[in-house]
Design an enzyme around this catalytic site. Structure first.
Site, mmCIF file in Angstrom:
data_model
loop_
_atom_site.group_PDB
_atom_site.id
_atom_site.type_symbol
_atom_site.label_atom_id
_atom_site.label_comp_id
_atom_site.label_asym_id
_atom_site.label_seq_id
_atom_site.Cartn_x
_atom_site.Cartn_y
_atom_site.Cartn_z
ATOM 1 N N ASP A 1 19.242 31.763 32.712
ATOM 2 C CA ASP A 1 19.930 30.483 32.852
ATOM 3 C C ASP A 1 19.892 29.799 31.486
ATOM 4 O O ASP A 1 18.855 29.303 31.051
ATOM 5 C CB ASP A 1 19.219 29.621 33.900
ATOM 6 C CG ASP A 1 19.918 28.289 34.138
ATOM 7 O OD1 ASP A 1 20.802 27.909 33.324
ATOM 8 O OD2 ASP A 1 19.583 27.615 35.127
ATOM 9 N N SER B 1 36.650 24.968 22.210
ATOM 10 C CA SER B 1 37.856 24.698 22.997
ATOM 11 C C SER B 1 38.764 23.774 22.202
ATOM 12 O O SER B 1 38.296 23.008 21.352
ATOM 13 C CB SER B 1 37.476 24.025 24.321
ATOM 14 O OG SER B 1 38.619 23.526 24.986
ATOM 15 N N TYR C 1 32.864 17.534 28.917
ATOM 16 C CA TYR C 1 33.180 18.853 28.383
ATOM 17 C C TYR C 1 33.783 18.732 26.980
ATOM 18 O O TYR C 1 33.382 19.445 26.055
ATOM 19 C CB TYR C 1 34.150 19.564 29.324
ATOM 20 C CG TYR C 1 34.625 20.917 28.844
ATOM 21 C CD1 TYR C 1 33.798 22.032 28.944
ATOM 22 C CD2 TYR C 1 35.900 21.080 28.308
ATOM 23 C CE1 TYR C 1 34.237 23.284 28.524
ATOM 24 C CE2 TYR C 1 36.343 22.320 27.884
ATOM 25 C CZ TYR C 1 35.506 23.417 27.994
ATOM 26 O OH TYR C 1 35.940 24.647 27.569
ATOM 27 N N SER C 2 34.751 17.841 26.819
ATOM 28 C CA SER C 2 35.387 17.647 25.513
ATOM 29 C C SER C 2 34.358 17.285 24.450
ATOM 30 O O SER C 2 34.407 17.785 23.321
ATOM 31 C CB SER C 2 36.446 16.544 25.595
ATOM 32 O OG SER C 2 37.534 16.921 26.397
ATOM 33 N N THR D 1 31.119 17.955 24.388
ATOM 34 C CA THR D 1 30.245 19.069 24.011
ATOM 35 C C THR D 1 30.976 20.068 23.120
ATOM 36 O O THR D 1 30.398 20.617 22.181
ATOM 37 C CB THR D 1 29.703 19.805 25.258
ATOM 38 O OG1 THR D 1 30.776 20.345 26.030
ATOM 39 C CG2 THR D 1 28.872 18.861 26.125
#
Length: 269
Positions: free
Chosen positions: A67, A146, A159-160, A162
């Site tokens: 993990d 990304s 998310y953006s 990170t």
């Protein structure tokens, strides 16, 4: 810097139990004959992939169940990978997202995103850079970011953020390297058709999603060619350049409308 040769070499792929990581593992095995170390949480999926690739591609596969949101687990993965001194590359692909209103994201879920997408990646990168910075050691490291790290996506705020960190971190660290035979690549795809984007919240966005096989092919190209930053897809590359000439408030506002429409439709179904 010459292209990385992977035939018979050991390469680590994290997040290999599904999606982009799984597809990159397949293409590395079949098209480059690389031996693989595959890491993720789901042991059953990794074992299935190991059996598939050893049978169909004739390569060696090691499985590490971990993990990567747990720092000690991230450290253990790298320690096992470099113990023999024969690791030639790593694709740090493991990541998680959240599509929804940020105010509805539980704090423990946010921490899990942060630990997986940032803390785990940085800890693994730190150890890998130390390993590959040895004189004469040849290798390549790819951090999967990304386009959301370049252009913030409302309703994927955590998310953006990170991915913006990973983009800046990898791009800056690239120029701190002292070993001319080692490189760091930041790979920044747009949306990809994977398990991560399979939920109904993404229904209105699925026409934008790149097939995972194409994303994987371009990601491996960036990896072996030692690109600095790489966005897959010609239209994505053109778009990423053109968007730099538009006001960020305009871009983010329009992105907000598109994502909110998809989110609201999913909520009312």
């Amino acid at each position: 810097m010459k292209q990385l040769q992977l035939n018979g070499k050991w390469v680590l792929v994290t997040g290999a139990s599904s999606g982009l990581g799984q597809e990159m593992a397949r293409q590395l095995a079949h098209n480059f004959k690389a031996n693989l170390i595959i890491a993720a949480r789901r042991a059953d999926k990794l074992d299935q992939l190991k059996t598939e690739l050893e049978t169909s591609a004739g390569i060696k596969v090691k499985v590490i169940t971990a993990d990567l949101s747990i720092p000690e687990e991230a450290d253990r993965v790298i320690a096992e990978c470099i113990a023999g001194g024969d690791l030639s590359g790593a694709l740090l692909n493991a990541g998680v997202t959240y599509f929804g209103r940020h105010t509805q994201l539980p704090w423990d879920s946010f921490e899990s995103i942060l630990k997986t997408n940032v803390i785990g990646v940085v800890r693994m990168t730190n150890s890998l850079v130390t390993y590959f910075e040895q004189p004469g050691k040849e290798g390549s490291l790819m951090l999967v970011s990304s386009m959301a790290g370049y252009f913030p996506v409302p309703y994927q705020a955590a998310y953006s953020a990170t991915k913006a960190f990973i983009t800046a971190f990898g791009s800056a660290l690239h120029y701190e390297l002292t070993n001319p035979n080692f490189s760091i690549t930041v790979f920044a795809p747009g949306g990809i058709a994977t398990e991560m984007t399979d939920g109904n919240k993404f229904n209105e966005l699925k026409s934008w999603l790149m097939p995972v096989s194409q994303a994987a092919k371009e990601g491996i190209h960036a990896f072996v060619s030692r690109k600095y930053n790489y966005v897959p897809g010609f239209l994505n590359r053109v778009g990423s350049v053109m968007m730099n000439f538009l006001p960020k408030r305009f871009l983010t506002g329009n992105m907000s409308k598109v994502y909110l429409k998809s989110l609201v439709k999913a909520e009312t179904e």
